[in-house]
Design an enzyme around this catalytic site. Structure first.
Site, short mmCIF file in Angstrom:
data_model
loop_
_atom_site.label_atom_id
_atom_site.label_comp_id
_atom_site.label_asym_id
_atom_site.label_seq_id
_atom_site.Cartn_x
_atom_site.Cartn_y
_atom_site.Cartn_z
N ARG A 117 -44.61 -18.16 4.35
CA ARG A 117 -45.60 -17.21 3.81
C ARG A 117 -47.02 -17.79 3.80
NH1 ARG A 117 -44.21 -15.03 -1.85
NH2 ARG A 117 -44.03 -17.24 -2.28
N ARG A 155 -55.51 -17.19 8.60
CA ARG A 155 -56.36 -16.06 8.96
C ARG A 155 -57.41 -16.46 9.97
NH1 ARG A 155 -56.91 -14.93 2.96
NH2 ARG A 155 -54.97 -13.86 2.45
N ARG A 184 -37.84 -28.93 -9.57
CA ARG A 184 -39.02 -29.78 -9.65
C ARG A 184 -39.71 -29.46 -10.96
NH1 ARG A 184 -39.48 -34.23 -7.23
NH2 ARG A 184 -41.73 -34.08 -6.91
N ARG A 202 -53.10 -31.40 -7.75
CA ARG A 202 -54.34 -30.61 -7.83
C ARG A 202 -54.97 -30.78 -9.20
NH1 ARG A 202 -52.41 -24.21 -8.15
NH2 ARG A 202 -51.00 -24.43 -9.93
N GLU A 232 -52.41 -32.13 -12.26
CA GLU A 232 -50.99 -31.79 -12.16
C GLU A 232 -50.26 -32.86 -11.35
OE1 GLU A 232 -50.20 -27.85 -10.79
OE2 GLU A 232 -51.62 -26.92 -12.18
N TYR A 269 -37.42 -18.69 -7.48
CA TYR A 269 -38.86 -18.76 -7.71
C TYR A 269 -39.42 -17.34 -7.63
CZ TYR A 269 -43.75 -19.63 -7.68
OH TYR A 269 -45.07 -19.60 -8.03
N ASP A 296 -42.77 -14.83 -8.31
CA ASP A 296 -44.14 -14.56 -8.72
C ASP A 296 -44.10 -13.64 -9.94
OD1 ASP A 296 -45.46 -16.06 -6.78
OD2 ASP A 296 -45.42 -14.43 -5.31
#
Length: 373
Positions: free
Chosen positions: A172, A176, A249, A280, A306, A354, A356
């Site tokens: 995914r 672009r 994780r 990050r 993180e 997982y 969203d």
């Protein structure tokens, strides 16, 4: 007679949505959570006027108009656009991968030149059918971008070499051949004004909620209170890990309040080299204060580094490790779950999936509609 129609275990998004729907259908609902607060992993807390995402950054995005209409009943959303930056040893690149990224990486100017460069590197790598994440990434964006912007970050995130990770994890990945910096290809996107905690509190308005309540410590007594149980915790924990633990994780956060108005100028900066220990840095104020002038009016800022790690009992499980081994183990737990006729298993942990945020909400709405029909 049971005191409640439904006991909902977990006051995160799945639990809150189901509880709201059941209550609105005239059912009596009790929601419990082991934490001292509602909202699960989308919990935000106020620090110096900044809504800090305590369990990691959550950016709401969806193409599902029904879900968008639903969440906007409980919160007003700003127009935040997720445009992360990648930092590779001090070189900054645009994420998602777009013409700004390709120009910085290769000096190309046109989409045609960028596509030709990716195709050239794909051919040189000789990949036809990607067998793992590394091969999938190279086939999508070429070797240079994979080596600088994907490999180190992904191996820190998952704690495994990219050659051992399944290809679908990165399928995914937004690529672009335009100058569009919006990471999500979603019609609706934003952050709730006032934070996610306020949104979930609004969902749970008028519903009995007991916090700091340990379900497993009082399971028999709590189960007896209701005709049905909606369980949103870890499915293997429900069955006392009798078939062995599923793998996750986890993420550790180092959060700092800084005496300056602006640390990095962006909500998210990914550190994509292998040597930097964190994956990050999130600067929380930029989720809600989109304009420099408005954000800089606050003299302080809050950042979170993180660190990704392998889950162990006592840690917060974040990302299911959806490989073949864990998938097979989950199927065995799912068979046990289906035999629990009184219990509905839902959400990221209950379904070892997982999700969203919009998919969690859609799943809870669908289950509530089926259950309450």
């Amino acid at each position: 007679m049971a005191a409640y129609d439904y006991l909902v275990v977990g006051a995160g998004l799945y639990g809150a949505v189901f509880a709201r729907e059941a209550t609105d259908a005239g059912k009596k609902v009790l929601v419990i959570d082991i934490r001292p607060n509602v909202a699960g992993n989308v919990y935000t807390e106020d620090v110096e006027g900044i809504h800090v995402h305590k369990y990691g950054a959550h950016i709401f995005h969806t193409n599902n108009a029904q879900v968008w209409d639903y969440v906007t009943r409980f919160a007003t959303f700003n127009r935040f656009t997720n445009s992360p930056v990648a930092n590779f040893h001090g070189e900054l690149y645009s994420l998602p991968f777009n013409m700004y990224t390709f120009n910085k990486m290769w000096g190309v100017v046109t989409p045609e030149e960028a596509a030709a460069k990716i195709e050239e590197q794909r051919r040189e790598a000789g990949i036809t059918e990607p067998a793992n994440l590394e091969e999938q990434a190279i086939s999508l964006v070429g070797t240079d971008i994979y080596e600088k912007l994907i490999k180190g970050y992904t191996e820190k995130q998952w704690g495994r070499p990219c050659t051992e990770l399944p290809a679908f994890i990165i399928k995914r990945l937004p690529v672009r051949l335009t100058f569009d910096n919006n990471y999500f290809n979603a019609l609706y996107q934003g952050i709730p004004v006032g934070g996610y905690t306020a949104m979930v509190e609004n969902m749970l308005e008028g519903i009995e909620v007991r916090l700091s309540c340990d379900y497993f410590a009082n399971k028999e007594e709590l189960d007896a209170l209701a005709d049905r149980v909606v369980y949103t915790g870890a499915i293997d924990a429900y069955f006392n890990y009798q078939l062995g633990p599923l793998e996750y994780r986890s993420v550790r956060f180092e959060t700092e309040l800084l005496d300056k108005p602006n640390f990095q100028g962006n909500a998210a900066v990914n550190y994509t080299d292998r040597e930097t220990p964190w994956t990050r840095i999130i600067e929380h104020k930029w989720f809600e204060f989109g304009k420099d002038a408005e954000g800089n009016d606050l003299p302080k800022t809050v950042i979170s580094r993180e660190y990704s790690s392998e889950w162990k009992p006592g840690d917060e499980p974040y990302y299911p490790v959806n490989d073949a081994k864990n998938g097979a183990l989950y199927e065995k737990y799912r068979e046990l779950a289906e035999a629990e006729t009184k219990v509905i298993f839902g959400g990221r942990l209950g379904e070892y999936k997982y999700y969203d945020m919009d998919a969690v909400i859609a799943s809870a709405l669908a289950k509530a509609a089926e259950e309450l029909a």
